[in-house]
Scaffold this active site. Sequence first.
Site, PDB file in Angstrom:
ATOM      1  N   ASP A   1       0.833  -1.206   0.000  1.00  0.00           N
ATOM      2  CA  ASP A   1       0.000   0.000   0.000  1.00  0.00           C
ATOM      3  C   ASP A   1       0.865   1.253   0.000  1.00  0.00           C
ATOM      4  O   ASP A   1       2.058   1.211   0.322  1.00  0.00           O
ATOM      5  CB  ASP A   1      -0.916  -0.026   1.235  1.00  0.00           C
ATOM      6  CG  ASP A   1      -2.274   0.591   0.956  1.00  0.00           C
ATOM      7  OD1 ASP A   1      -2.366   1.428   0.044  1.00  0.00           O
ATOM      8  OD2 ASP A   1      -3.237   0.242   1.662  1.00  0.00           O
TER       9      ASP A   1
ATOM     10  N   ASP B   1     -10.767   1.823  -3.447  1.00  0.00           N
ATOM     11  CA  ASP B   1     -11.261   1.380  -2.141  1.00  0.00           C
ATOM     12  C   ASP B   1     -12.779   1.226  -2.153  1.00  0.00           C
ATOM     13  O   ASP B   1     -13.370   0.785  -1.170  1.00  0.00           O
ATOM     14  CB  ASP B   1     -10.872   2.393  -1.054  1.00  0.00           C
ATOM     15  CG  ASP B   1      -9.461   2.153  -0.541  1.00  0.00           C
ATOM     16  OD1 ASP B   1      -8.878   1.113  -0.893  1.00  0.00           O
ATOM     17  OD2 ASP B   1      -8.957   3.007   0.206  1.00  0.00           O
TER      18      ASP B   1
HETATM   19  C1  GLA Z   1      -5.798   1.827   2.323  1.00  0.00           C
HETATM   20  C2  GLA Z   1      -6.186   0.739   1.351  1.00  0.00           C
HETATM   21  C3  GLA Z   1      -7.253  -0.132   1.953  1.00  0.00           C
HETATM   22  C4  GLA Z   1      -6.774  -0.715   3.264  1.00  0.00           C
HETATM   23  C5  GLA Z   1      -6.313   0.390   4.178  1.00  0.00           C
HETATM   24  C6  GLA Z   1      -5.629  -0.149   5.406  1.00  0.00           C
HETATM   25  O1  GLA Z   1      -6.815   2.733   2.501  1.00  0.00           O
HETATM   26  O2  GLA Z   1      -6.586   1.298   0.154  1.00  0.00           O
HETATM   27  O3  GLA Z   1      -7.615  -1.158   1.072  1.00  0.00           O
HETATM   28  O4  GLA Z   1      -5.721  -1.606   3.008  1.00  0.00           O
HETATM   29  O5  GLA Z   1      -5.384   1.264   3.548  1.00  0.00           O
HETATM   30  O6  GLA Z   1      -5.209   0.858   6.250  1.00  0.00           O
END
Ligand code: GLA
Length: 749
Positions: A470, A534
């Site tokens: 990420d 997301d």
């Molecule tokens: C980001 C990612 C999510 C999740 C969160 C975890 O927002 O896009 O999918 O993994 O971090 O903190």
Amino acid sequence: MNNPDLTRAPETPLPLPDPLYLRRSGTSLLIDFRTGEPALLHFGADLGPALPDLSLLGDPVPHSALDIPVTLGLIPQASSGWRGRPGLRGHRNGLAFSARLRVSAVERSSGTDCSAVITQADPTAGVTVRTEVRINDGGLLQLRHRLDNNGTDPYGVEELAAVLPVGRAATEILDLTGRWCRESHPQRMPLGQGTWVRSGRHGRTGHDASLLLAAGTPGFGNRHGQVWAVHLGWSGNHESFVDAAPDGRTVIGASELLGSGEITLAANTGYETPWLFAAYSAEGLDGISDAFYAWFRQRPHHPGAESGKARPVVLNVWEAVYFDHRMPVLLELAESAARLGVERYVLDDGWFRGRRHDGAGLGDWYVDEDLWPEGLSPLIDAVTGHGMEFGLWVEPEMVNEDSDLARAHPGWIAGPAPRPSSDGGPAGRLPERWRHQQVLDLVNPEAWQYIFDRLDALLRENNIAYLKWDQNRDLGEMGHAGRPSVHDQTRAVYRLLDELRKAHPGVEIESCSSGGARVDLGILERTDRIWGSDCNDALERQTIQRWTGIVVPPELVGSHIGPTRSHTTARTHDLSFRAITAMFGHFGLEWDVRHLDDSERTELAAAIALFKEYRSLLHTGRMVRADESDPALRLHGVVSHDGGEALFALVSVATSFAEVPGRIAVPGLLPDAVYRVEAVYPAPDDRRAFLQAVPPAWLAAGVEATGRFLAGSGLPMPVLNPEHGLLLTARRVTAAGPTPAGGRAVRSS
Ligand code: GLA
């Protein structure tokens, strides 16, 4: 080829090179050298094997203009009269600001490799530019430059752009933009005179990045019209642009967006641009996808059915548990997932030291001893014991100020002012926090090594098959030792990924960046999928995936079935719509599947089984999208390369203006083959999905029709409720002609 009489003699020693004419898979590039400069004459349709005498085809000279025709060079230059966006901006402490690059060498590939290397030099300015260009099997063109400083004093590079000419028939521009949970939305506008520029200053690719910048003929659509499109394979700051000059020429291109003083080349050093990827299609955006997909799928390491391993069905626990990591819950989730047919279980954020919320812990990449007294092994063993792979979330490029790492090495936090590399306490101003976090300065070799060692150790000590990598903030005031460092940071991240992959070749890596803020071919060169957004709301995903999918094939776009009520939009959707949406991606779940009722469990298991049945087709075939007349209804599908079978989804994204949808084209099949078309999901009498009193008869019985009929007339579609979908299969029941309807065969050259 004869050299023409020029009003000014070329600086390049005679004889000048013959024109460079690259042709492959329906696309061609023509570069002429008669002015001594590589002149971009054509990029687009294949012009056939024979070229006319180009010396007769020079442009006229208008009034009130330079006395010679203006050359559009491979690096457009003011020294040739180009008044549009310059290809090179650079200087030596304010001097040598205008280069006059002239060709010094052209190396042409032999055999089937359709490529060349063109070298240009300006001995007075002391610079050389070497350009690699190739057209890949499938038609995707790649181009990049490397500029070398041959002088004795430093040369500052402000911009080095890669450009291509666009046909004069192009009158419209299309690109993408977005925000968190709404990535990759299209915007269209007329192409006027002037420059349309999309700038990304996020330090990462950006939620609003234009994954694709295209120019095309009036009203170009999914399956009609000429389109010229570019993408820059780069995860840092960048610009893409269409530049329509007053002389009627239009160029399309992109460049890395460099900070002030960011690239200053010492003597005998060079700067290399990211790859520009460009495609031309005579048959709309589907042809652009053909070119990009063919390129992706030819890569030796491309994940997917063709390279052996099918894409495993994923369960990611994020929306099921967030930071609440409790062993019994995680074990129960693993068991429920395995029973449904899940093949990969991903433990998301919250497992490492001090990470109970998003305000602390980033940087401390050790398994949290309080939460996991016996380490991750008990969970990993349970997951693998159920026959699933185990995946783990990491965010290696970031650091919380509330972390042991930041406390021990405050100088490793990147910022605009010089900061100590030793542990001398904080110095210089820090950037504003974003999600309570800062960026780790990976240009600092010690910080880079620490992160490499931690990830390497985690992968060595645990049975991890997959990393969700990420990156959750813009880089903002990104600096190393007081200088802008997005370029170096981006390269350092690439090197980190490259080295880890080398050390752990079996581990797959997903690129996530608060959803889809880092979707580009630079990151995808070293990762195995992207997290498109997301947002797991199927309605939003229909648009996000459709447009992300113009460039990135579905096997590389993570797509999960979320809970009935979306966590990011609060919309509720039927399971069939959520499943049909997720199937056209790298399919997975992000849902607390411990608490499904019986009918949900049965339907979800059946949807997973259905995906597995079609996964090989979905992840290797051609993506086709009908040119819809009703904006409420979309039809897309994947057709196998031999035209033998296809899976289509009809999707209603809003209420329709008409009482019945009418006949909707089912495109992309072999025109003269007969297909049997059947509805597979949901069942024709499913009251959740349909509003009709009487369905079209074929819905229950199936129907046989030729590919030509299906594309030309289409099928009368059922009345779908808004925000619902219908999955259809088409299977060839007779033999037929050799090429898919309305499209070039992707793998031909
Ligand atoms: C980001 C990612 C999510 C999740 C969160 C975890 O927002 O896009 O999918 O993994 O971090 O903190």
